[in-house]
Design an enzyme around this catalytic site. Structure first.
Site, mmCIF file in Angstrom:
data_model
loop_
_atom_site.group_PDB
_atom_site.id
_atom_site.type_symbol
_atom_site.label_atom_id
_atom_site.label_comp_id
_atom_site.label_asym_id
_atom_site.label_seq_id
_atom_site.Cartn_x
_atom_site.Cartn_y
_atom_site.Cartn_z
ATOM 1 N N ASP A 147 11.501 41.426 -4.868
ATOM 2 C CA ASP A 147 11.281 42.847 -5.137
ATOM 3 C C ASP A 147 9.835 43.260 -4.842
ATOM 4 O OD1 ASP A 147 12.061 45.377 -5.960
ATOM 5 O OD2 ASP A 147 12.889 44.710 -7.874
ATOM 6 N N ASP A 202 16.897 52.659 -5.346
ATOM 7 C CA ASP A 202 18.057 52.124 -6.067
ATOM 8 C C ASP A 202 19.264 53.066 -6.058
ATOM 9 O OD1 ASP A 202 16.349 50.106 -6.581
ATOM 10 O OD2 ASP A 202 16.408 50.277 -8.763
HETATM 11 C C1 GLA Z 1 14.139 47.361 -8.542
HETATM 12 C C2 GLA Z 1 15.228 46.941 -7.557
HETATM 13 C C3 GLA Z 1 16.559 46.875 -8.282
HETATM 14 C C4 GLA Z 1 16.471 45.884 -9.427
HETATM 15 C C5 GLA Z 1 15.338 46.263 -10.367
HETATM 16 C C6 GLA Z 1 15.053 45.185 -11.407
HETATM 17 O O1 GLA Z 1 14.322 48.651 -8.989
HETATM 18 O O2 GLA Z 1 15.289 47.841 -6.487
HETATM 19 O O3 GLA Z 1 17.597 46.528 -7.400
HETATM 20 O O4 GLA Z 1 16.252 44.596 -8.901
HETATM 21 O O5 GLA Z 1 14.112 46.470 -9.654
HETATM 22 O O6 GLA Z 1 14.030 45.532 -12.255
#
Ligand code: GLA
Length: 402
Positions: A147, A202
């Site tokens: 990430d 997301d």
């Molecule tokens: C980010 C990623 C998500 C998830 C969260 C976890 O937002 O894009 O897919 O992994 O972090 O905290």
């Protein structure tokens, strides 16, 4: 000449430490990830039960093999700096969990972050990349989602190269899933670094909406779909555009779930389920395990589909060239009303991937993926109803006798 030889030897030696593991994702990866439904509420029981359900529900047979723990599994680093699992949530440790998952014929994935903290505030990998890679290899990790929170001062390309090289050096083949939300256009530089890269922020379990969280936004299925425009040329076997993990079974209607799943298949997207597969309805299971839909996603050519036609504001027709001269075709109704469609194949040329199909000269058999039945040929008009927020997904097989 001698100098050239030395340079060549040096280059090939260094490239030993600078590769991605090749061939780990020749078709889009399929599996499950904890984040969309469980967020930070992860523990070893959940993961074991999910692995069991992957087998008993038929998902494993349908092709889903990765069991991926997202954020919040982390504990502290030990005195040497090696990351440990949270001992409360994972008292048996990650090695035991990986062994269990492997014993079921599944693969094991973990999550980390290029920054000093993950998005959920746990220990990130910054400054510990090589040690973390060693630890993952020791535990038996097969897939790493990496990430991009808390990365002030880092450049994405360099940061992902570092973790790629660290994984390679550690020696265990691990799929690298790049998650920097498309900020730095990873499709332009990540082909030789990762096996998939997120193209957007997301996803949320909503068909057509945006949630504004102030400093960031999360996106509905249609919003994410629109953001894939112009990216298909960058994807292919072993390097996929990733429009995020699925929300199938997380609260949308069955039609919306079907449309979401179908479009992810058309996009040759990684199929990472994000629901509670221990407790899913028959309807959700039928969507996630539809073999013909999955065969569109997993086609060995690995060509991402594209938007072919639009009818008004609501109806889109998508195409995906498939092996053996086949095509997948998806009618998507984004509107709020049911629509009646009469589609004449002979009115439109299909042209892509070096193919040119005039249906006046070619005949295909039509198979309706969700109705699970053959539905005539491309010789006659295809007439059907398509409910709001739903799809009609077809597979066209070339009739060679013509
Ligand atoms: C980010 C990623 C998500 C998830 C969260 C976890 O937002 O894009 O897919 O992994 O972090 O905290």
């Amino acid at each position: 000449m001698k100098k050239l030889l030395v340079i060549l030897i040096l280059c090939s030696t260094f490239s030993l430490y600078g590769q991605k593991f090749k061939g780990l994702a020749l078709t889009p990866p399929m599996g499950w990830n904890s984040w969309n439904n469980f967020a930070c509420n992860v523990n070893e029981n959940l993961i074991r039960e999910t692995a069991d359900a992957m087998v008993s529900s038929g998902m494993k047979d349908a092709g889903y093999i990765y069991i991926n723990i997202d954020d919040c599994w982390h504990g502290e680093r030990d005195s040497l700096g090696f990351i440990q699992a949270d001992p409360q949530r994972f008292p048996s440790g990650m090695k035991a969990l990986a062994d269990y998952i492997h014993s079921l014929g599944l693969k094991f994935g973990l999550y980390s972050d290029a920054g000093w903290k993950t998005c959920g505030g746990r220990n990130g990998s910054r400054g510990y990349e090589y040690q973390d890679a060693l630890q993952y290899a020791k535990w038996g990790v097969d897939y790493l989602k990496y990430d991009w929170c808390n990365t002030e001062g880092l450049k994405a390309h360099g940061a992902y190269l570092t973790i790629r090289d660290a994984l390679y050096k550690a020696g265990r083949p691990i799929v690298l899933s790049i998650c920097e939300w498309g900020n730095d256009k990873p499709w332009e530089w990540a082909k030789d670094i990762g096996h998939l890269w997120r193209t957007t922020g997301d996803i949320i379990n909503c068909f057509d909406c945006v949630h504004d969280h102030g400093t960031w936004k999360s996106w509905g299925v249609m919003q994410i779909l629109d953001k894939q425009d112009g990216l298909r040329q960058f994807a292919g076997p072993d390097h996929w555009n990733d429009p995020d993990m699925m929300e199938v079974g997380n609260g949308m209607t069955a039609g919306e779930d079907r449309a979401h799943f179908s479009m992810w298949c058309m996009l040759a997207a990684p199929l990472i389920a994000g629901n509670d597969i221990r407790n899913m309805t028959q309807e959700t299971r039928d969507i996630l395990t539809n073999k013909e839909a999955i065969s569109i996603n997993q086609d060995s050519l690995g060509i991402q589909g594209f938007k072919f036609l639009k009818y008004g504001d609501d109806i889109e027709i998508w195409l995906k060239p498939m092996s053996n001269d086949g095509w997948a075709m998806c009618f998507l109704n984004r509107g709020l009303n049911e629509r009646k469609i009469s589609y004449n194949f002979k009115d439109h040329i299909f042209q892509d991937a070096g193919r040119y199909i005039d249906f006046n000269n070619h005949k295909f058999t039509v198979y309706d993926v969700w109705a699970k039945k053959e539905s005539g040929t491309t010789e006659k008009n295809y007439i059907f109803q398509i409910p709001s927020h739903d799809v009609v997904l077809l597979k066209l097989t070339l009739n060679k006798s013509r």
